[in-house]
Design a protein around this motif. Structure first.
Motif, mmCIF file in Angstrom:
data_model
loop_
_atom_site.group_PDB
_atom_site.id
_atom_site.type_symbol
_atom_site.label_atom_id
_atom_site.label_comp_id
_atom_site.label_asym_id
_atom_site.label_seq_id
_atom_site.Cartn_x
_atom_site.Cartn_y
_atom_site.Cartn_z
ATOM 1 N N SER A 48 0.858 -1.188 0.000
ATOM 2 C CA SER A 48 0.000 0.000 0.000
ATOM 3 C C SER A 48 0.886 1.226 0.000
ATOM 4 O O SER A 48 2.063 1.168 0.363
ATOM 5 N N ASN A 53 -3.960 3.627 -1.235
ATOM 6 C CA ASN A 53 -4.091 2.805 -2.433
ATOM 7 C C ASN A 53 -3.392 1.475 -2.174
ATOM 8 O O ASN A 53 -2.375 1.425 -1.486
ATOM 9 N N LEU A 68 -7.569 1.759 -5.918
ATOM 10 C CA LEU A 68 -7.016 3.106 -6.010
ATOM 11 C C LEU A 68 -8.043 4.174 -5.632
ATOM 12 O O LEU A 68 -8.455 4.986 -6.466
ATOM 13 N N THR A 71 -7.088 8.393 -6.247
ATOM 14 C CA THR A 71 -6.499 8.765 -7.528
ATOM 15 C C THR A 71 -7.518 9.521 -8.370
ATOM 16 O O THR A 71 -8.714 9.495 -8.091
#
Length: 124
Positions: A48, A53, A68, A71
């Motif tokens: 991670s 994420n 994710l 993001t």
């Protein structure tokens, strides 16, 4: 010719299988845990980053799975990313799943891929 009266067909009141109401878990889990547990158990590398994420790589490094949430792709509705590389290290195909897809569904998708590691299609 003799006609015999047929018994009327009765439609069942409830379906013989469970309804979605009995499977609320299909709507609940949106964390990475079910996928991470599956892949770790299968020997995948899992890491991670500081942004929450999660990145997973298959033992042969040809398959990548990313959870994710932090993001720009997640902001567009792409929470899960799966990439499969070919022998030339190029992405052969990829799939994304949005935040509405429960982690159990993503884990099921991956479990099906992992269960069939060899070519099973006769057309190839």
């Amino acid at each position: 010719m003799t006609l015999i009266a047929a018994t009327p067909v009765q439609v069942p009141v409830a379906p013989p299988h469970a309804t979605l109401g009995d499977r609320k878990w299909l709507l609940d889990c949106h964390c990475a845990t079910p996928v991470v547990e599956l892949l770790r158990h299968k020997g995948w590398d899992v890491s991670s980053d500081p942004y929450a994420n999660v990145h997973c790589s298959s033992p042969d490094q040809l398959v990548y799975v990313g959870f994710l949430p932090e993001t720009k792709e997640a902001a567009r509705g792409e929470l899960w990313h799966i990439h499969v590389k070919d022998a030339d290290d190029k992405v052969a195909w990829s799939e994304t799943f949005g935040p509405g897809v429960p982690a159990q569904a993503v884990a099921g998708f991956l479990a099906a891929l992992i269960a069939s590691p060899n070519r099973g299609c006769p057309c190839v």
